[in-house]
Scaffold this motif. Structure first.
Motif, short mmCIF file in Angstrom:
data_model
loop_
_atom_site.label_atom_id
_atom_site.label_comp_id
_atom_site.label_asym_id
_atom_site.label_seq_id
_atom_site.Cartn_x
_atom_site.Cartn_y
_atom_site.Cartn_z
N ASP A 1 -19.26 -9.59 -5.84
CA ASP A 1 -19.64 -10.95 -6.27
C ASP A 1 -18.87 -12.02 -5.99
O ASP A 1 -19.56 -13.01 -5.72
N PHE A 2 -17.58 -12.10 -6.15
CA PHE A 2 -17.01 -13.22 -5.78
C PHE A 2 -16.00 -13.09 -4.41
O PHE A 2 -15.51 -14.02 -4.16
N LYS A 3 -16.76 -12.15 -3.39
CA LYS A 3 -16.36 -12.16 -2.11
C LYS A 3 -14.76 -12.06 -1.89
O LYS A 3 -14.12 -12.85 -1.23
N MET A 4 -14.12 -11.31 -2.52
CA MET A 4 -12.62 -11.18 -2.49
C MET A 4 -12.12 -10.66 -1.17
O MET A 4 -12.85 -9.58 -0.96
N PRO A 5 -11.34 -11.06 -0.55
CA PRO A 5 -10.82 -10.38 0.71
C PRO A 5 -10.37 -9.18 0.49
O PRO A 5 -9.66 -8.83 -0.46
N ASP A 6 -10.30 -8.41 1.60
CA ASP A 6 -10.00 -6.95 1.46
C ASP A 6 -8.33 -6.61 1.13
O ASP A 6 -7.76 -6.20 0.35
N LYS A 7 -7.52 -7.67 1.84
CA LYS A 7 -6.21 -7.68 1.53
C LYS A 7 -5.96 -7.94 0.25
O LYS A 7 -5.10 -7.20 -0.40
N ARG A 8 -6.49 -8.97 -0.46
CA ARG A 8 -6.16 -9.16 -1.75
C ARG A 8 -6.65 -8.17 -2.75
O ARG A 8 -5.92 -7.71 -3.60
N PHE A 9 -7.53 -7.67 -2.49
CA PHE A 9 -8.22 -6.42 -3.38
C PHE A 9 -7.29 -5.19 -3.20
O PHE A 9 -7.21 -4.47 -4.16
N TRP A 10 -6.91 -4.81 -1.96
CA TRP A 10 -6.16 -3.83 -1.87
C TRP A 10 -4.51 -4.12 -2.43
O TRP A 10 -4.22 -3.01 -3.28
N TRP A 11 -4.06 -5.01 -2.50
CA TRP A 11 -2.85 -5.37 -3.14
C TRP A 11 -3.12 -5.36 -4.71
O TRP A 11 -2.31 -4.63 -5.42
N ILE A 12 -4.27 -5.75 -5.16
CA ILE A 12 -4.52 -5.68 -6.65
C ILE A 12 -4.63 -4.21 -7.34
O ILE A 12 -4.11 -3.77 -7.92
N LYS A 13 -5.39 -3.62 -6.29
CA LYS A 13 -5.88 -2.18 -6.75
C LYS A 13 -4.64 -1.31 -6.70
O LYS A 13 -4.22 -0.44 -7.51
N LEU A 14 -3.74 -1.55 -5.59
CA LEU A 14 -2.50 -0.72 -5.25
C LEU A 14 -1.66 -0.94 -6.63
O LEU A 14 -0.99 -0.10 -7.38
N ARG A 15 -1.36 -2.11 -7.07
CA ARG A 15 -0.55 -2.42 -8.10
C ARG A 15 -0.98 -2.08 -9.42
O ARG A 15 -0.20 -1.52 -10.17
N ALA A 16 -2.30 -1.83 -9.76
CA ALA A 16 -2.92 -1.64 -11.00
C ALA A 16 -2.83 -0.09 -10.94
O ALA A 16 -2.54 0.51 -12.13
N LEU A 17 -3.09 0.62 -9.89
CA LEU A 17 -2.82 2.02 -9.99
C LEU A 17 -1.43 2.38 -10.23
O LEU A 17 -1.28 3.61 -10.68
N VAL A 18 -0.51 1.90 -9.58
CA VAL A 18 1.07 2.15 -9.77
C VAL A 18 1.20 1.81 -11.14
O VAL A 18 1.96 2.48 -11.94
N GLU A 19 0.95 0.73 -11.69
CA GLU A 19 1.10 0.54 -13.14
C GLU A 19 0.68 1.61 -14.13
O GLU A 19 1.32 1.69 -15.11
N ILE A 20 -0.73 2.09 -13.86
CA ILE A 20 -1.06 3.17 -14.79
C ILE A 20 -0.54 4.75 -14.19
O ILE A 20 -1.10 5.61 -14.88
N ARG A 21 0.28 4.58 -13.27
CA ARG A 21 0.71 5.81 -12.68
C ARG A 21 -0.30 6.75 -12.11
O ARG A 21 -0.42 8.01 -12.50
N ASP A 22 -1.39 6.18 -11.65
CA ASP A 22 -2.52 7.09 -11.21
C ASP A 22 -2.13 7.46 -9.51
O ASP A 22 -2.55 6.60 -8.69
#
Length: 820
Positions: free
Chosen positions: A701-722
């Motif tokens: 919806d907000f046209k977030m760039p791939d690089k930023r999304f991958w960085w965010i998703k990676l840190r979030a998954l590590v945060e929850i130990r997934d």
């Protein structure tokens, strides 16, 4: 010239002298008919006809009385027409202002020219009437008809203070006050003679000293506050310490009638006055008696007593030690020998040299003693002869500091000037030292003796600013010239005094109703800090702001701005501020911190749409309620849309509104707080609560760039130990951020095994370092060997704790070293 010892009288081992200072200029003033108050340090006298005595003698209602102010030489200074009421008591402040206390508790404070201010001692004094009053330099204590004590300790801010209840129901036999500077508590104390004892009263308690020698019909405190002189009912003069611990002396006067006055002569002896008789009693019971044909009045000083009679003013004092050593008959003191040597020298007698030789070792002390003795003399002839003797003695000294001689010459010239009968201030050298030259100048100023004051200041190298300012203020009050003429006259007089303040002069003009003159004078004021407040009080608001801005003092500008804000309507306030950039900037800075609503009004009237939009947007961030925040953001959007040059800001706010709406929906769906988060934080939080699909949708919806999304998703998954999620993300497609972040995030989470899964996907030259981070020394060594990186191999070798692996790495190092 009569010998100086001609008027000396010995009292035990001490000498006293009574010197005539003035022949009084007044004519046939019968002091017995007046209530009299005299200021210390050679100050003026105030006389008002004692209405009780007039009624007694003349058997008729007196005409309206007047208060007469005289110098010590009997020269009239001012006549104050009195029509206020019965005066209970009069006294003087240390700044020579006359205090008149009335029965109803009103206190009038007059300057020497008859101008006054007044205040009240309060309701109790008015209801119960004031029956007596005692004064000291900075305060007074009044005794009311209910026998309560009311004190004033500061005439600049008079606040009546009730002292403790003395517990008496009849007028005291006598009473006096101990000034605060002489008490241990540093608060005023009152001594009350009641029955046979004395009560000591202060603000907190009334203490009975349990004496038996009373009742005491008269009492007086010594000038240093250490001793108390008491006159008993059986005619004894009793002197004790003010703490009543030491009994110093007793003297039987053989008079059952209390004296009219009981005063101290310095701190050495006590002087009592009955009708036409003055008795001075020394500390060892010796006494001196003086008789007068007419009524007199005694004025205690720190070093003696002024005696005012119908025809002369005299000064009674202990002969100063330096004077006694020189002039005492048969004296062989070094100073006496020096004075005698000068006399022989003038007679051309060889005895002069003999005298000088005899005091050779003490000559310097003799010189100083002659200088000091000159200061204590009133006679010009003896001043000259003593200074001449000092100068004569100096000529025989190889090294002598002449500062004291020069200083004494200056002081004597000043004292002789103010003692002149037209001025009438018979100040002694001791009094001058205690009072200070500055205070003497103030007294001359209050008498309008401007020329003499200026000459003394110039002679003593003191600034003349306050003299000229007082002269200018007086000129403005009394002059009948037009304002331009007065301004020109004042400025011409003060032109050669750089740095002199005109603010007090301008204030005087303003109070006199000459606002134009005040404004003209303020143009010459060099200090904006004095100039601006006066302009504000004169209602010259815009000019005050201009002057404050010209000064460059931002605190002063703020002071004016806030004053104008309180005083003016908003429209008028903004009109004055608008064309002054510094004032506008300071107003904005203030409002951003203290008053955002005023800032909105300021931007609105100045048509500053974008600034209003920025302010509204900032307000939205402070709103905790989502609806209120949305309304503020929409209001800011409308303001940005009105300005075509700010389309980017408008688009950004539209996205912000869209995000806020999304966050409101997310809060409803997941019962989690989202409002106020950025897009990145929103996506991150959704992933941490296992809502990756929703996060992916918002990303689209907000046209977030791939690089930023991958960085965010990676840190979030590590945060929850997934870790499965991390692996799935890595395999989903080629990583736009590379695989080194996967390793780094796992390392931060201390998951070295997980980190190892992604190292071989990283660039070859990075692998050795990454393996080293997870302490996989063998793999690190292999990768470094493949890259032929000798430095990294050595680093791995140093850090590796395993001897077997160290051997392998040493082999790698040897192979690479030999191949080079």
């Amino acid at each position: 010239m009569s010998p100086p010892t001609a008027d000396w009288i010995q009292l035990h081992d001490r000498f006293y002298r009574k010197q005539e200072i003035y022949t009084m200029l007044w004519k046939q003033v019968d002091l017995s008919k007046y209530m009299i108050a005299a200021a210390p340090f050679g100050g003026p006298l105030a006389l008002v006809r004692d209405d009780r005595k007039v009624l007694l003698l003349q058997k008729q209602q007196p005409i309206k009385p007047s208060i007469y102010l005289y110098t010590s030489s009997g020269k009239i200074m001012e006549t104050i027409q009195w029509d206020k009421g019965h005066i209970v008591g009069m006294g003087w402040t240390e700044t020579e202002q006359l205090l008149c206390v009335l029965e109803d508790g009103t206190v009038r404070m007059y300057n020497i020219l008859g101008e006054y201010t007044q205040f009240s001692l309060g309701k109790d004094a008015k209801d119960n009437r004031v029956i007596d009053v005692q004064f000291w330099g900075t305060g007074l204590v009044a005794l009311t008809g209910s026998f309560q004590l009311i004190a004033i300790t500061n005439f600049d801010e008079p606040r009546p203070l009730f002292l403790a209840d003395p517990g008496i129901n009849e007028p005291p036999h006598s009473w006096t006050v101990v000034p605060p500077k002489f008490t241990l508590s540093r608060h005023v104390e009152v001594l009350i003679a009641h029955n046979s004892t004395i009560l000591v009263v202060d603000a907190t308690e009334a203490r009975d000293e349990r004496l038996q020698q009373g009742p005491f019909s008269k009492m007086s405190i010594s000038p240093d506050g250490k001793y108390l002189a008491l006159f008993t009912a059986d005619g004894k003069l009793w002197v004790v310490s003010t703490d009543f611990q030491k009994n110093l002396s007793e003297f039987a006067t053989r008079s059952q009638v209390p004296p009219q006055q009981l005063v101290w002569c310095g701190t050495d002896s006590v002087v009592l006055y009955w009708d036409k008789i003055v008795l001075m009693v020394g500390p060892y019971g010796d006494w001196i008696k003086y008789t007068y044909d007419d009524a007199i009045f005694l004025i205690p000083e720190i070093d003696g007593v002024r005696v005012i009679s119908m025809d002369k003013c005299e000064f009674l004092q202990k002969v100063p030690d330096a004077t006694e050593n020189i002039f005492k008959i048969g004296s062989t003191a070094p100073a006496a020998m020096l004075y005698d040597a000068l006399d022989h020298f003038e007679k051309k007698s060889p005895k002069a040299d003999e005298n000088i030789r005899s005091i050779r070792l003490e000559l310097s002390d003799a010189v100083e003693a002659c200088i000091e003795a000159a200061g204590h003399e009133i006679s010009h002839q003896y001043q000259r002869s003593l200074l001449k003797a000092a100068s004569f003695g100096k000529s025989f000294l190889e090294i002598h500091n002449a500062d004291s001689f020069v200083e004494m010459c200056k002081v004597l010239r000043v004292l002789n000037a103010v003692r002149y009968y037209e001025i009438g201030i018979p100040m002694t050298y001791t009094q001058f030292q205690r009072l200070s030259p500055e205070a003497l100048i103030d007294r001359l100023i209050s008498r309008h003796q401007y020329l003499l004051a200026i000459r003394i200041c110039e002679y003593l190298k003191m600034r003349t600013d306050r003299i000229l300012i007082h002269w200018a203020c007086s000129k403005i009050k009394k002059s009948s010239d037009d304002e331009d003429t007065i301004c020109r006259m004042v400025v011409e007089k003060l032109a050669n005094k750089p740095g002199l303040s005109y603010s007090e002069i301008a204030m005087t003009a303003h109070k006199a109703g000459q606002s134009k003159l005040a404004t003209m004078l303020l143009d010459y004021e060099p200090r904006a800090g004095d100039q601006v407040p006066l302009l504000m009080s004169m209602q010259e608001d815009e000019l005050a702001l201009v002057k404050a801005i010209e000064s460059g003092d931002t605190d002063l500008v703020y002071h004016v701005i806030l004053h104008l804000k309180r005083k003016l309507q908003l429209g008028e306030f903004f009109r004055i501020i608008n064309n002054k950039p510094l004032a506008c900037n300071l107003l904005e800075s203030y409002c951003k911190q203290q008053d955002p609503e005023l800032l909105k009004d300021f931007y609105y009237q100045d048509d500053r749409t974008v600034d209003r939009a920025n302010l509204t947007l900032m307000e939205s961030f402070r709103q905790k309620d989502s609806t209120e925040r949305m309304n503020k953001i929409k209001a800011a959007l409308r303001l940005y849309q009105d300005d075509k040059e700010h389309t980017f800001e408008a688009k950004a706010i539209e996205d912000s509104i869209k995000l806020l709406q999304t966050q409101v929906q997310l809060e409803k769906d997941y019962s989690q707080p989202f409002s106020g988060l950025s897009i990145s934080s929103t996506v991150y939080k959704l992933i941490t609560i296992n809502q990756s699909n929703r996060a992916t949708k918002i990303r689209g919806d907000f046209k977030m760039p791939d690089k930023r999304f991958w960085w965010i998703k990676l840190r979030a998954l590590v945060e929850i130990r997934d870790w499965d999620g991390v692996a799935t993300l890595a395999k989903s497609k080629k990583s736009p951020i590379g695989y080194e972040p996967f390793v780094e995030e796992c390392v931060k989470a201390m998951q070295f095994r997980e980190a190892a899964k992604y190292i071989l996907k990283c660039d070859a030259h990075l692998r050795a370092g990454l393996f080293l981070k997870i302490e996989a020394y063998q793999e690190a060594g292999e990768q470094a060997f493949l890259q032929k990186d000798l430095d990294t191999l050595r680093e791995i070798r140093d850090k590796c704790p395993n001897a077997v692996i160290q051997g392998q790495i040493d082999g790698y190092i040897s192979q690479l070293a030999s191949s080079r």
